[in-house]
Design a protein around this motif. Structure first.
Motif, PDB file in Angstrom:
ATOM      1  N   UNK A 621       0.840  -1.199   0.000  1.00  0.00           N
ATOM      2  CA  UNK A 621       0.000   0.000   0.000  1.00  0.00           C
ATOM      3  C   UNK A 621       0.875   1.248   0.000  1.00  0.00           C
ATOM      4  N   UNK A 622       0.516   2.211  -0.825  1.00  0.00           N
ATOM      5  CA  UNK A 622       1.171   3.532  -0.852  1.00  0.00           C
ATOM      6  C   UNK A 622       2.677   3.436  -1.111  1.00  0.00           C
ATOM      7  N   UNK A 623       3.094   2.428  -1.883  1.00  0.00           N
ATOM      8  CA  UNK A 623       4.515   2.300  -2.210  1.00  0.00           C
ATOM      9  C   UNK A 623       4.989   3.465  -3.065  1.00  0.00           C
ATOM     10  N   UNK A 624       4.132   3.949  -3.945  1.00  0.00           N
ATOM     11  CA  UNK A 624       4.522   5.055  -4.818  1.00  0.00           C
ATOM     12  C   UNK A 624       4.867   6.301  -4.014  1.00  0.00           C
ATOM     13  N   UNK A 625       4.179   6.503  -2.893  1.00  0.00           N
ATOM     14  CA  UNK A 625       4.462   7.671  -2.068  1.00  0.00           C
ATOM     15  C   UNK A 625       5.868   7.595  -1.479  1.00  0.00           C
ATOM     16  N   UNK A 626       6.310   6.401  -1.109  1.00  0.00           N
ATOM     17  CA  UNK A 626       7.676   6.234  -0.605  1.00  0.00           C
ATOM     18  C   UNK A 626       8.683   6.513  -1.716  1.00  0.00           C
ATOM     19  N   UNK A 627       8.433   5.963  -2.878  1.00  0.00           N
ATOM     20  CA  UNK A 627       9.335   6.197  -4.016  1.00  0.00           C
ATOM     21  C   UNK A 627       9.425   7.676  -4.352  1.00  0.00           C
ATOM     22  N   UNK A 628       8.263   8.349  -4.375  1.00  0.00           N
ATOM     23  CA  UNK A 628       8.238   9.757  -4.782  1.00  0.00           C
ATOM     24  C   UNK A 628       8.887  10.664  -3.752  1.00  0.00           C
ATOM     25  N   UNK A 629       8.711  10.348  -2.464  1.00  0.00           N
ATOM     26  CA  UNK A 629       9.192  11.265  -1.432  1.00  0.00           C
ATOM     27  C   UNK A 629      10.615  10.963  -0.990  1.00  0.00           C
ATOM     28  N   UNK A 630      10.965   9.679  -0.888  1.00  0.00           N
ATOM     29  CA  UNK A 630      12.300   9.319  -0.388  1.00  0.00           C
ATOM     30  C   UNK A 630      13.246   8.834  -1.461  1.00  0.00           C
TER      31      UNK A 630
END
Length: 1018
Positions: A621-630
């Motif tokens: 879940x919400x893996x893209x948010x980790x990729x985009x932010x970190x």
């Protein structure tokens, strides 16, 4: 007298006469005539001394100098002895004008002699600058005479004749220089003289027009140089080369095109100059010259294109011939390839003769050397002349090749190509290239024949000793009788003779070795590539590949030939490649291909044994948010840890695979109990729900959420593998729909929900064009004053069947299929249009801005900044009326490009807000540098500020930090008056939420504004 001494003496003579001419002007007529007639005489001397093949052009040059001198002498007699003031026209002009056709005739003969054939490209290269300079002659030298009303027709004709003659000479000299080929010294000297004549004539004409001409001035030195240069060119030995045919060298087209381009600019330059002078007098001539030069340049470019096509065709012929020569296995085949190539390079319709012969060469002549040249057919042997027909010249190539046997004589190969002189000039470079290829082919063929002939024992031993494979000769008793030297690096020893062959092979493979030897000995054919395990001298095991041949009937061998090749590294590499082909490089887990393979085997085995297999799909879940932010490095760490936790949860007996970016699959190939698959799914959700520590690109560590949605399906619910995979996928999406961080087992209702989801995705593509989007507005209130400072535009979807839908029901789908870009554009236009209208009303005049949400996908769409600029212009809205809300992850991902776009928007006057601030990762470390103006605190922080001191302190910290960084703060989700009071007390200036108004329609918002305005007014 040697030619060099003649040149020195004549040069000294001219210098002496020139000094007398200027020092004693009373004798100028005599010294001038002496200079001219002596130069004409020296041309005749040069003809006699050097004996050129063509004498006519040199006689014409002598006549040119003599005629010019006669003109000067006649003019001097008329003025000095007959007392004529300005005899014009006179017999002297006749001698002067005869100079130009004779000079042009001489140069034309040189051109024809040196070119051998017509050279259209060189002619065009000469005509373009000639036309341009001719225009200058017309404007400055010819036109004044033509328009002079005081001159008679004869006077005009004679006056015009001089510059026209110069133009004719210029054209001939330009054509001679552009013919290509080697430039002999005599040609250079002749060009210097011609240039001197043209420059002197121009200066003479200009001074005549100005009325300032005087005999004995410095201009006369130019004619002296003209006389001297013609004589010197005739006295130089290279004058013979001017009547020899030269093969034109390739001249770079760039320089010629640049020259033609510069010449083509002469006409517009003249037109511009006359325009500046206030009167365009030569428009007709300028237009004519422009047109002529344009046509000449077009013709030249067309010629270059044709030349390029011909060059490509010839290169193709050379390539094909080279391939044929490489494939040729005999000298006869090589000759046939050359004959075909000659037929291809000779232009269609041209007559030619091609002949090849070979004879024994004289002893001691070096082989492999090729020479080419042009010969006269009459000088060739009778037999060759008969083959070459009635042509006068031919191209000849000769080479000496090794004999057909080692002790045989060398062979002298001769190749002839006869044709017209023009044809030979064109094909000579290609002929040389073809002959060079043919010579190398013959050498290769002879060398190959020699190698094939060498089959002696010494040669065989040399091959064996240089081979990397181990070659063994084994007797009938399976004892090694010979081992090649390559046994040392493989087995660590060379003394293998006398050992049983089985000593080299591991005991586990002795049966396979015996089968190999028996098959070959029994005459059942040879065996290739048998894999065995060998033992090296260090007792190390090697993977080897064995081949066996029966050569017992060969007296030189008398045994079995066993070839052993060490393939240990190759087998290791093959194993590594096989592992890479079926495993994920990042996590080391099985990949999709291996998972599919194991699923097929497990399903087949389960069907035979009557038990079930289960498949679980896991999506973070919400893996893209980790990729985009970190960053992607942090995302890779998250995937690696997640894969390891899933493997530990399911155990070593089950298969875990990474099937996509953040997707994993689990295969339980034997479901032991009714709830085993459910327990595994629940365990996966539990272990992934625990925070995972990752490191970003700066080295900072973060705890991120590794929660996942899991879908489960078993073979009892599916009729095949494809159905089983589809059901697990549907179940996984069902888990995401249920709020993520959970698991779901497949139910038929899930399939229906998935179909509805697909229908929604499809319908979204037509929602904007179908006019189904609606706007709702929620006021943003100034907390201290209660005034409406602005409003946020919120989108709703009026679904044709399901009615009005909130963003939580379709925004995620629109992000997936890309329709969010069109929806966002519509919201931006409608919100600005509506806000611009309200700003002109009494109630809405005090509102400061409208806030519009922008998705990351919409913002990253190329041209977004230009789209905002266009919408502002189209709606008449001012940039400061617009506040764009973006997410933290957008600002932190691709920071350089995103920040540049944000900076450009802010430079326009548009303000930027970070929406849902505090819910992302690491935003505080970048906050001081972010190109933003407003922070919007997420509702989740506001809900508990009255009940939680920690939450209150956190919000207060964000407000104080924003005030320090000069950022405005808007609190979202204010529902209680206590929320408003607490936020106002801590210094939060703005807020929105149900306390003030829920999102309402445009009409309702106008009523709200009116009522609010009226209430505040009282």
């Amino acid at each position: 007298m040697p030619a060099k001494r003649l040149q020195v003496c004549f040069g000294a003579w001219v210098v002496a006469l020139t000094v007398v001419f200027y020092a004693l002007p009373q004798y100028a007529m005599y010294t001038w005539a002496t200079i001219g007639f002596s130069a004409a005489a020296m041309v005749l001397v040069g003809i006699r001394v050097h004996q050129p093949s063509r004498r006519l052009p040199w006689y014409l040059l002598s006549a040119v100098v003599a005629s010019f001198t006669l003109g000067d002498t006649t003019f001097n007699i008329q003025t000095d002895f007959l007392g004529m003031a300005n005899p014009f026209p006179s017999p002297a002009d006749l001698f002067y004008l005869l100079v130009y056709p004779m000079l042009a005739g001489a140069l034309l003969i040189f051109i024809r002699a040196r070119s051998g054939t017509g050279n259209r490209a060189a002619l065009l290269d000469a005509l373009v600058p000639t036309a341009g300079l001719g225009l200058l002659f017309w404007v400055f030298l010819i036109s004044p005479y033509v328009h002079d009303t005081d001159l008679t027709f004869l006077e005009k004709a004679v006056s015009v004749g001089y510059p026209l003659g110069d133009v004719l000479a210029l054209a001939m000299f330009a054509r001679l220089l552009t013919a290509g080929g080697r430039k002999p010294v005599a040609l250079t000297v002749l060009v210097v003289g011609g240039t001197s004549l043209l420059i002197t004539d121009v200066l003479y004409g200009l001074r005549q027009l100005a009325g300032s001409w005087e005999v004995g001035g410095p201009v006369d030195a130019g004619w002296v140089l003209f006389y001297t240069a013609i004589a010197m060119s005739a006295l130089h030995p290279s004058m013979r080369d001017l009547t020899h045919t030269e093969r034109a060298a390739q001249v770079p087209a760039g320089g010629r095109l640049a020259l033609m381009s510069a010449a083509a600019l002469i006409a517009p330059a003249v037109l511009f100059i006359e325009h500046l002078a206030g009167e365009v007098k030569d428009a007709l001539m300028i237009a004519t010259a422009s047109g002529v030069m344009f046509l000449l340049v077009i013709a030249r470019v067309a010629g270059l294109m044709q030349s390029q096509r011909e060059t490509a065709a010839r290169e193709r012929t050379l390539r094909l011939t080279g391939a044929d020569l490489v494939a040729a296995r005999s000298v006869l085949e090589a000759g046939a390839a050359l004959r075909r190539a000659i037929a291809d390079i000779v232009p269609a319709g041209e007559d030619y003769r091609f002949h090849m012969l070979g004879v024994d060469a004289d002893p001691g002549m070096p082989t492999g050397v090729m020479s080419t040249g042009r010969v006269r057919v009459a000088d060739l042997p009778e037999a060759v002349r008969a083959e070459l027909g009635g042509f006068d010249q031919a191209l000849r190539a000769e080479s000496i090749a090794a004999g057909r046997t080692a002790d045989g004589p060398s062979r002298h190969h001769q190749v002839y190509l006869a044709g017209d002189e023009g044809l030979l000039t064109v094909v000579e470079p290609l002929f040389e290239a073809l002959m060079a290829q043919g010579t190398m082919a013959v050498e290769r063929i002879n060398l190959t024949d020699e190698v094939n002939r060498r089959s002696s024992e010494d040669y065989f031993r040399a091959l064996i000793q240089s081979a990397s494979d181990v070659i063994l000769i084994v007797g009938d008793d399976e004892t090694i009788r010979y081992a090649s030297p390559s046994a040392l690096p493989v087995f660590g020893r060379t003394d293998l003779a006398g050992l049983p062959l089985s000593r080299l092979i591991a005991a586990t493979d002795h049966a396979e070795l015996r089968s190999l030897l028996d098959q070959v000995r029994d005459g059942r054919g040879s065996r290739d590539g048998v894999d065995l395990t060998a033992i090296s001298g260090d007792d190390l095991l090697l993977q080897v590949e064995c081949t066996c041949r029966d050569l017992r009937d060969d007296p030189a061998v008398d045994g079995l030939v066993v070839t052993i090749r060490d393939v240990t590294e190759r087998r290791r590499l093959e194993s590594d490649l096989a592992h890479q082909a079926y495993h994920d490089a990042l996590t080391g887990l099985a990949n999709r291909a291996l998972f599919q393979n194991r699923l097929e085997h497990a399903a087949t085995y389960a069907a035979e044994r009557g038990h079930e297999v289960a498949v679980l799909f896991v999506d973070l879940d919400d893996f893209k948010e980790v990729n985009d932010s970190l960053g992607h490095a942090a995302g890779d760490q998250l995937l690696t840890v997640a894969g390891r936790r899933i493997s530990e949860a399911v155990g070593p007996l089950n298969t875990v695979a990474r099937t996509g970016g953040d997707e994993f699959a689990v295969l339980i190939d034997h479901v032991g109990g009714s709830d085993e698959a459910e327990r595994v799914a629940e365990l996966i959700v539990a272990v992934l729900a625990q925070p995972i520590e990752v490191t970003d690109a700066t080295g900072a560590t973060h705890l991120v959420n590794g929660a996942a949605s899991v879908g489960l399906a078993t073979s009892a619910e599916a009729t095949g593998i494809s159905e089983l995979l589809r059901r697990a996928d549907v179940a996984m999406y069902g888990a995401k729909t249920e709020g993520k961080n959970t698991w779901q087992r497949y139910r038929d209702q899930m399939h229906e929900a998935m179909m509805r989801r697909l229908e929604m995705r499809s319908a979204l593509n037509e929602a904007v064009e179908g006019g189904q989007m609606r706007l709702r507005f929620q006021p943003i209130v100034d907390l201290p004053t209660g005034e409406v400072a602005g409003l946020e535009a919120l989108v709703r979807w009026q679904h044709p069947a399901r009615g009005l839908l909130g963003p939580n029901e379709f925004i995620e789908l629109s992000e997936e299929n890309g329709s969010v870009v069109a929806i966002g554009g519509w919201v931006l236009r409608e919100a600005l249009r509506t806000f611009a209208e309200w700003r002109h009303t009494e109630a809405g005049g005090n509102m400061r801005y409208v806030s519009v949400n922008v998705s990351a996908r919409q913002f990253r769409t190329p041209g977004f900044v230009d789209e905002v600029r266009a919408v502002l212009a189209g709606t008449g809205a001012r940039p400061e009326w617009l506040l764009l809300e973006v997410t933290e992850s957008l600002v932190l991902h691709d920071a350089d490009q995103v920040w540049r776009d944000l900076g450009e928007l802010r430079s326009m006057g548009v303000r930027i807000a970070i929406d849902d601030f505090g819910t992302g990762y690491s935003s505080l470390s970048y906050l001081s540098q972010m190109p933003v103006d407003v922070l919007k605190i997420d509702k989740s922080f506001i809900d508990d500020i009255l009940d939680s001191r920690q939450q209150m302190a956190l919000v207060e910290t964000i407000v104080n930090l924003a005030r320090t960084l000069d950022l405005a703060v808007v609190a979202e989700g204010i529902e209680l008056d206590g929320h408003r009071a607490a936020l106002q007390e801590m210094g939060c200036s703005y807020g929105q939420g149900y306390l003030f108004s829920k999102p309402i329609t445009s009409d309702e918002f106008q009523v709200y504004l009116h009522n609010r305005h009226a209430a505040l007014s009282h």
